[in-house]
Every structure is written in structure tokens, then in C-alpha cells.
Motif scaffolding. Structure first.
Motif, short mmCIF file in Angstrom:
data_model
loop_
_atom_site.label_atom_id
_atom_site.label_comp_id
_atom_site.label_asym_id
_atom_site.label_seq_id
_atom_site.Cartn_x
_atom_site.Cartn_y
_atom_site.Cartn_z
N ARG A 93 -5.46 4.05 -12.13
CA ARG A 93 -5.19 4.87 -10.95
C ARG A 93 -4.42 6.11 -11.39
O ARG A 93 -3.35 5.99 -11.99
CB ARG A 93 -4.38 4.06 -9.92
CG ARG A 93 -4.98 2.68 -9.65
CD ARG A 93 -4.22 1.91 -8.61
NE ARG A 93 -2.83 1.69 -8.94
CZ ARG A 93 -1.97 0.98 -8.19
NH1 ARG A 93 -2.39 0.44 -7.07
NH2 ARG A 93 -0.72 0.83 -8.56
N SER A 142 4.78 8.81 1.46
CA SER A 142 3.74 8.89 2.48
C SER A 142 4.32 8.77 3.88
O SER A 142 3.58 8.74 4.87
CB SER A 142 2.68 7.80 2.25
OG SER A 142 3.26 6.52 2.35
N LEU A 150 -1.56 9.05 5.23
CA LEU A 150 -2.27 9.06 3.96
C LEU A 150 -2.02 10.33 3.15
O LEU A 150 -2.45 10.40 2.00
CB LEU A 150 -3.78 8.89 4.20
CG LEU A 150 -4.20 7.55 4.83
CD1 LEU A 150 -5.72 7.50 4.98
CD2 LEU A 150 -3.71 6.38 4.00
N SER A 152 3.29 2.01 1.64
CA SER A 152 3.85 2.36 2.94
C SER A 152 5.38 2.29 2.90
O SER A 152 5.96 1.26 2.57
CB SER A 152 3.32 1.39 4.01
OG SER A 152 3.89 1.68 5.26
N SER A 174 0.81 -1.22 0.00
CA SER A 174 0.00 0.00 0.00
C SER A 174 0.84 1.27 0.00
O SER A 174 0.45 2.28 0.58
CB SER A 174 -0.96 0.02 1.20
OG SER A 174 -1.79 -1.11 1.19
N ASN A 176 -1.56 5.06 -5.63
CA ASN A 176 -2.48 4.24 -4.85
C ASN A 176 -3.76 5.00 -4.53
O ASN A 176 -3.72 6.15 -4.06
CB ASN A 176 -1.81 3.79 -3.55
CG ASN A 176 -0.54 3.03 -3.80
OD1 ASN A 176 0.44 3.61 -4.27
ND2 ASN A 176 -0.54 1.74 -3.51
N LEU A 177 -4.90 4.37 -4.75
CA LEU A 177 -6.17 5.07 -4.60
C LEU A 177 -6.44 5.47 -3.15
O LEU A 177 -7.09 6.49 -2.90
CB LEU A 177 -7.30 4.20 -5.14
CG LEU A 177 -7.27 3.94 -6.65
CD1 LEU A 177 -8.41 3.02 -7.06
CD2 LEU A 177 -7.33 5.25 -7.44
N HIS A 178 -5.97 4.70 -2.18
CA HIS A 178 -6.26 5.03 -0.79
C HIS A 178 -5.52 6.29 -0.33
O HIS A 178 -5.82 6.82 0.74
CB HIS A 178 -5.90 3.85 0.12
CG HIS A 178 -4.45 3.65 0.33
ND1 HIS A 178 -3.63 3.08 -0.62
CD2 HIS A 178 -3.64 3.97 1.38
CE1 HIS A 178 -2.39 3.04 -0.16
NE2 HIS A 178 -2.36 3.57 1.04
N LEU A 179 -4.60 6.80 -1.15
CA LEU A 179 -3.89 8.02 -0.82
C LEU A 179 -4.62 9.26 -1.33
O LEU A 179 -4.04 10.35 -1.39
CB LEU A 179 -2.47 7.99 -1.38
CG LEU A 179 -1.56 6.89 -0.81
CD1 LEU A 179 -0.21 6.91 -1.51
CD2 LEU A 179 -1.40 7.03 0.69
#
Length: 238
Positions: A139, A71, A83, A54, A52, A147-150
């Protein structure tokens, strides 16, 4: 799949296109020395067993100037995953981050210049199920981290396919299938695909064991990723 150096080696051995990688580095000093030896001034530094994004740093060096996008939040000498993607342009902070991550292992790849559309860089998550590329998500981002969650956004698959052209698109999908085939004992894999700027080339960034969470992405026959996996496994049980 969860060990980036080993995954990269398996893909390379199978002839799957991947960005070139440096050998092992054990900290910031050895990273810079390896970059200089290879003649690279832009790299992606990844924790060997991370996910992810990280701990990932997009690192660029130009003469006395240095910049990292990541991140990672560095606060009072400690590292936190955040994030919010941030930029560091002081070497001391970047060195601290790399040195703190290095004991758990690092994987360093040459920065691959990703294609862009509408002023946003992009890559694709392609879910390969039972040897077929079944689901695709684009993306897009204004930073090197897609990454989409960012907080990044999905793109239009149809527009990307048109920009790449049918021949390049088909070749890229075949590479995704070949990447997944390096792991024959798994039913599905989430393959991260990058088109090079100009759409003339592509490379596989990673293969993910848990890369199939793609809400509202359906095949032509109306199956989401989980439905397609069930449909693929049922015949094997009869």
C-alpha cells in the motif's frame, strides 16, 4: 485484534517487533504531556477500537508548530469520517479532535518512519493463513495514511522485496507469522507490516481480524485469500 492496546500488549509480550506506545491518555492535554515526558515529537494517535484509519491522526510537533494528518473532518464542532485525507495545523482544531475521540479510548504509538519507493511511503498487508504468510499487498501513499480505500495505490511486491533484500524480507514474513500466532484460535489474520526507512528494520503496526479482502491477489498455486482459507480448513474437517 480489535482492541489496539490489548493487541499491542500481546504482540509485545510475544517479542514481536512493534512501535513503542505511550500509556493511557485521556485527552489532548495528557497526550502532549505524555509526549513531552517520553521525548517524542511525532506520534500516531489511534482510536482504541477503530478500523480503516477512521479517527487516526499522524501528529507532529516542532517547537510552536503543530501538524496533524487525518481522515477526520471537523465541521461545526462535530467529527465526521471522510475519505479525503486532510491536514490541520491549528492547535485548537487538533485538540478538539483528540478530546472528542478520547472518551472511547486512545492508543498512541511513536511515529515509525516508513520506507518509501518512488516518492511514496509504503507498508504491506500480509495475510497469514494457518501459520503461513500467503498473500501480500503493498500500500503506497503520499501521506502518512496508506489505506487503499483512502485513494491510495497498490505497489509492486517484487520491487519492494528486491529493495528490502531477501534476508530482511524473510525476517519480516516471520514476524508476520509470529504476530498471527498470538491469536491461535483464528485461521487467518491480516497483518500490517512496516519496513523502516532504509530497509534495515521492520515492525508490525496492527493485526486485523477482517484483513483478508485482497481482490486479484493470488498465491503461486492460483488461490485467492478465500480459496486458501478453504484449502487450509478442509483437512481439519476430515
Amino acid at each position: 485484534m480489535t482492541a489496539k492496546p490489548e493487541c499491542h500488549a500481546a504482540l509485545t509480550a510475544a517479542g514481536v517487533p512493534v512501535p513503542p506506545a505511550l500509556g493511557p491518555v485521556d485527552g489532548y492535554a495528557s497526550l502532549r504531556a505524555a509526549m513531552t515526558s517520553a521525548g517524542w515529537n511525532r506520534v500516531f494517535v489511534k482510536p482504541a477500537y477503530g478500523s480503516s484509519a477512521s479517527g487516526v491522526l499522524a501528529l507532529a510537533v516542532g517547537g510552536p508548530r503543530i501538524m496533524a494528518v487525518t481522515s477526520v473532518e471537523l465541521s461545526q464542532g462535530r467529527l465526521f469520517n471522510n475519505l479525503r485525507v486532510r491536514r490541520y495545523d491549528d492547535e485548537a482544531s487538533i485538540a478538539t479532535i483528540v478530546d472528542r475521540l478520547a472518551p472511547d479510548g486512545l492508543h498512541v504509538e511513536r511515529w515509525y518512519p516508513k520506507a518509501s519507493l518512488g516518492n511514496r511511503v509504503l507498508d504491506l498487508r500480509v495475510v497469514v493463513i494457518a501459520g503461513q504468510a500467503r498473500h501480500v499487498v503493498v500500500r503506497t501513499s503520499r501521506s502518512p495514511m496508506t489505506n487503499l480505500h483512502l485513494g491510495n495505490a497498490r505497489g509492486d511486491v517484487t520491487a519492494i522485496r528486491a529493495a528490502a533484500g531477501e534476508q530482511a524480507w524473510s525476517a519480516a514474513m516471520r514476524s508476520c507469522v509470529r504476530a498471527a500466532a498470538c491469536f491461535p484460535d483464528t485461521l487467518h489474520a491480516g497483518v500490517d507490516l512496516m519496513f523502516r526507512a532504509g530497509w534495515q528494520d521492520h515492525a508490525i503496526a496492527e493485526v486485523n481480524a477482517f484483513g483478508d479482502l485482497l481482490p486479484n491477489v493470488l498465491t503461486e498455486d492460483g488461490l485467492d485469500t478465500y480459496g486458501a482459507q478453504v484449502a487450509a480448513v478442509l483437512p481439519r474437517l476430515r
